[in-house]
Design a protein around this motif. Structure first.
Motif, PDB file in Angstrom:
ATOM      1  N   GLY A   1     101.923 102.156  96.214  1.00  0.00           N
ATOM      2  CA  GLY A   1     103.364 102.307  96.154  1.00  0.00           C
ATOM      3  C   GLY A   1     103.858 103.708  96.451  1.00  0.00           C
ATOM      4  O   GLY A   1     104.812 103.896  97.221  1.00  0.00           O
ATOM      5  N   GLU A   2     103.239 104.728  95.851  1.00  0.00           N
ATOM      6  CA  GLU A   2     103.699 106.100  96.070  1.00  0.00           C
ATOM      7  C   GLU A   2     103.527 106.519  97.525  1.00  0.00           C
ATOM      8  O   GLU A   2     104.393 107.187  98.102  1.00  0.00           O
ATOM      9  CB  GLU A   2     102.947 107.057  95.149  1.00  0.00           C
ATOM     10  N   ASP A   3     102.417 106.121  98.131  1.00  0.00           N
ATOM     11  CA  ASP A   3     102.185 106.444  99.533  1.00  0.00           C
ATOM     12  C   ASP A   3     103.250 105.808 100.422  1.00  0.00           C
ATOM     13  O   ASP A   3     103.766 106.435 101.348  1.00  0.00           O
ATOM     14  CB  ASP A   3     100.789 105.957  99.945  1.00  0.00           C
ATOM     15  N   ARG A   4     103.614 104.562 100.114  1.00  0.00           N
ATOM     16  CA  ARG A   4     104.621 103.880 100.933  1.00  0.00           C
ATOM     17  C   ARG A   4     106.019 104.469 100.718  1.00  0.00           C
ATOM     18  O   ARG A   4     106.819 104.511 101.656  1.00  0.00           O
ATOM     19  CB  ARG A   4     104.628 102.381 100.615  1.00  0.00           C
ATOM     20  N   LEU A   5     106.298 104.942  99.510  1.00  0.00           N
ATOM     21  CA  LEU A   5     107.572 105.624  99.295  1.00  0.00           C
ATOM     22  C   LEU A   5     107.636 106.932 100.072  1.00  0.00           C
ATOM     23  O   LEU A   5     108.670 107.287 100.646  1.00  0.00           O
ATOM     24  CB  LEU A   5     107.783 105.892  97.803  1.00  0.00           C
ATOM     25  N   ASP A   6     106.509 107.659 100.105  1.00  0.00           N
ATOM     26  CA  ASP A   6     106.455 108.897 100.898  1.00  0.00           C
ATOM     27  C   ASP A   6     106.692 108.588 102.376  1.00  0.00           C
ATOM     28  O   ASP A   6     107.421 109.313 103.068  1.00  0.00           O
ATOM     29  CB  ASP A   6     105.102 109.588 100.716  1.00  0.00           C
ATOM     30  N   ALA A   7     106.050 107.521 102.854  1.00  0.00           N
ATOM     31  CA  ALA A   7     106.212 107.145 104.264  1.00  0.00           C
ATOM     32  C   ALA A   7     107.653 106.744 104.560  1.00  0.00           C
ATOM     33  O   ALA A   7     108.214 107.109 105.597  1.00  0.00           O
ATOM     34  CB  ALA A   7     105.268 105.997 104.610  1.00  0.00           C
ATOM     35  N   LEU A   8     108.273 106.021 103.633  1.00  0.00           N
ATOM     36  CA  LEU A   8     109.664 105.608 103.818  1.00  0.00           C
ATOM     37  C   LEU A   8     110.587 106.829 103.830  1.00  0.00           C
ATOM     38  O   LEU A   8     111.504 106.925 104.647  1.00  0.00           O
ATOM     39  CB  LEU A   8     110.078 104.636 102.717  1.00  0.00           C
ATOM     40  N   GLY A   9     110.319 107.768 102.945  1.00  0.00           N
ATOM     41  CA  GLY A   9     111.110 108.991 102.916  1.00  0.00           C
ATOM     42  C   GLY A   9     111.012 109.766 104.208  1.00  0.00           C
ATOM     43  O   GLY A   9     112.020 110.303 104.701  1.00  0.00           O
ATOM     44  N   ALA A  10     109.808 109.821 104.764  1.00  0.00           N
ATOM     45  CA  ALA A  10     109.623 110.541 106.036  1.00  0.00           C
ATOM     46  C   ALA A  10     110.390 109.851 107.168  1.00  0.00           C
ATOM     47  O   ALA A  10     110.985 110.522 108.020  1.00  0.00           O
ATOM     48  CB  ALA A  10     108.131 110.602 106.373  1.00  0.00           C
ATOM     49  N   LEU A  11     110.409 108.531 107.171  1.00  0.00           N
ATOM     50  CA  LEU A  11     111.143 107.787 108.203  1.00  0.00           C
ATOM     51  C   LEU A  11     112.646 108.012 108.068  1.00  0.00           C
ATOM     52  O   LEU A  11     113.354 108.189 109.071  1.00  0.00           O
ATOM     53  CB  LEU A  11     110.825 106.301 108.112  1.00  0.00           C
ATOM     54  N   VAL A  12     113.132 108.009 106.838  1.00  0.00           N
ATOM     55  CA  VAL A  12     114.563 108.234 106.611  1.00  0.00           C
ATOM     56  C   VAL A  12     114.941 109.667 107.025  1.00  0.00           C
ATOM     57  O   VAL A  12     115.998 109.896 107.619  1.00  0.00           O
ATOM     58  CB  VAL A  12     114.920 107.981 105.139  1.00  0.00           C
ATOM     59  N   ALA A  13     114.061 110.615 106.716  1.00  0.00           N
ATOM     60  CA  ALA A  13     114.332 112.011 107.062  1.00  0.00           C
ATOM     61  C   ALA A  13     114.422 112.208 108.571  1.00  0.00           C
ATOM     62  O   ALA A  13     115.205 113.039 109.058  1.00  0.00           O
ATOM     63  CB  ALA A  13     113.239 112.908 106.486  1.00  0.00           C
TER      64      ALA A  13
END
Length: 368
Positions: free
Chosen positions: A353-365
């Motif tokens: 979960g934490e890894d996927r949240l990091d990935a989602l944050g990078a995409l949004v950024a």
């Protein structure tokens, strides 16, 4: 966006459900687990005979040439039945990128797959964040020399080819079709009956024709990566569906204090939480594969949301299913343990979960 399956997709779902209901029944799964075979060859052949393994293969190799939505339909039914067959490995991790980017010769590897005559796989994960590539490939002579380590590779020993993403010096990420005999394969612990392996490439040599599509521009890796995620979340969608159905039936028939468990408000609320987690994943899965089929720019973002739901809310929902079953949920003679194991497996494959949240944050950024 229309979340209703069209007529063809409904027929595919019905056919897959019928085949797997017959071939992956509880008693058959119990017999398979005692056999210690890598996969259920009878079910694998039955899927092939029904034409389901060729659904997403190109028409020039005997397939139907359909896309991500149809693949998700099949994989979701595999998850509902927790069927021990290499559909995800062969189709999502291998056939899709080969079909999109492969040369005529490379696409020829898919022909026996339509008949269940071969198994293919891909190395989606390495140590570290999901989607990162540290494996390297350098040109030497008329081919390439590969170095690196891949983890959680399903059916590596059984596969005719393993798709290996690697960074080519001075170019980009390429995907190489590597024979298992060219690498060192070490078994890894698996939550399910599916064999997983660590694949080490120590100066593994391959010819120039091993590079998928003949280019290292990252396109083949993008296809493999997105297909890997789309396939895993589709399986997880089926897994939580199957677990919820088991739990609903158990709480409906199991009595405590002369009342069915489902009549207690606390139980009803927990079942509702499981349903909400399932529906949230369903929406993200169908939205993601539909956008992927359309070639939309936001497909990866939506699939990452689906991956997070798989790793966190759905995993918590599976714990709730276990809790509502009490001790029987851990009994290996009762089917719930398979759903729990498959859910954990999908979560590990996707990075957590934490890894996927990091990935989602990078995409949004990137969009900001």
């Amino acid at each position: 966006m229309d979340f209703n399956l069209d007529e063809t997709q409904q027929e595919i779902r019905g056919l897959a459900a019928d085949v797997l209901a017959r071939e992956a029944a509880q008693e058959r799964l119990e017999a398979f687990e005692k056999s210690e075979a890598p996969y259920d060859a009878v079910t694998w052949k039955a899927l092939a005979q029904a034409g389901l393994l060729g659904i997403v293969l190109p028409e020039d190799v005997g397939g139907a040439g359909l896309g991500p939505v149809e693949l998700a339909v099949i994989l979701r039914e595999v998850g509902v039945r927790v069927a021990p067959v290499p559909v995800y490995a062969s189709l999502a991790l291998a056939a899709v990128p080969i079909g999109v980017h492969g040369t005529a010769e490379q696409r020829g590897l898919l022909t026996p797959l339509t008949e269940g005559g071969t198994v293919l796989t891909g190395a989606y994960r390495e140590v570290g964040p999901a989607g990162e590539i540290a494996t390297t490939a350098r040109r030497e002579g008329g081919g390439y020399v590969l170095n690196g380590v891949k983890t959680f590779v399903p059916y590596a020993r059984e596969a005719a080819r393993i798709l290996i993403p690697a960074r080519v010096e001075g170019e980009g990420v390429g995907v190489f079709l590597v024979e298992p005999s060219a690498v060192t394969i070490t078994g890894q612990p698996s939550a399910t009956s599916e064999p997983l392996s660590r694949v080490a490439l120590d100066d593994a040599r391959v010819g120039a024709d091993a590079l998928l599509g003949g280019t290292a521009d990252g396109a083949a890796w993008d296809t493999l990566r997105r297909s890997a995620v789309a396939g895993a979340v589709a399986i997880a969608s089926g897994v939580i569906e199957g677990a919820l159905e088991l739990t609903k039936e158990y709480t409906r028939t199991r009595e405590q204090f002369d009342r069915a468990l489902a009549q207690f408000q606390a139980v009803t609320m927990q079942i509702s939480d499981v349903y909400i987690a399932k529906r949230a994943l369903d929406v993200a899965v169908w939205a993601g594969v539909w956008r992927l089929a359309q070639g939309a720019a936001d497909a990866e973002e939506i699939l990452t949301i689906a991956a997070y739901n798989t790793c966190d809310p759905v995993m918590k929902a599976l714990y709730t299913c276990q809790h509502l079953h009490g001790g029987i949920g851990l009994d290996v003679t009762y089917p719930l343990h398979r759903y729990f194991a498959w859910g954990k497996h999908c979560g590990h494959l996707l990075g957590g979960g934490e890894d996927r949240l990091d990935a989602l944050g990078a995409l949004v950024a990137q969009e900001a």
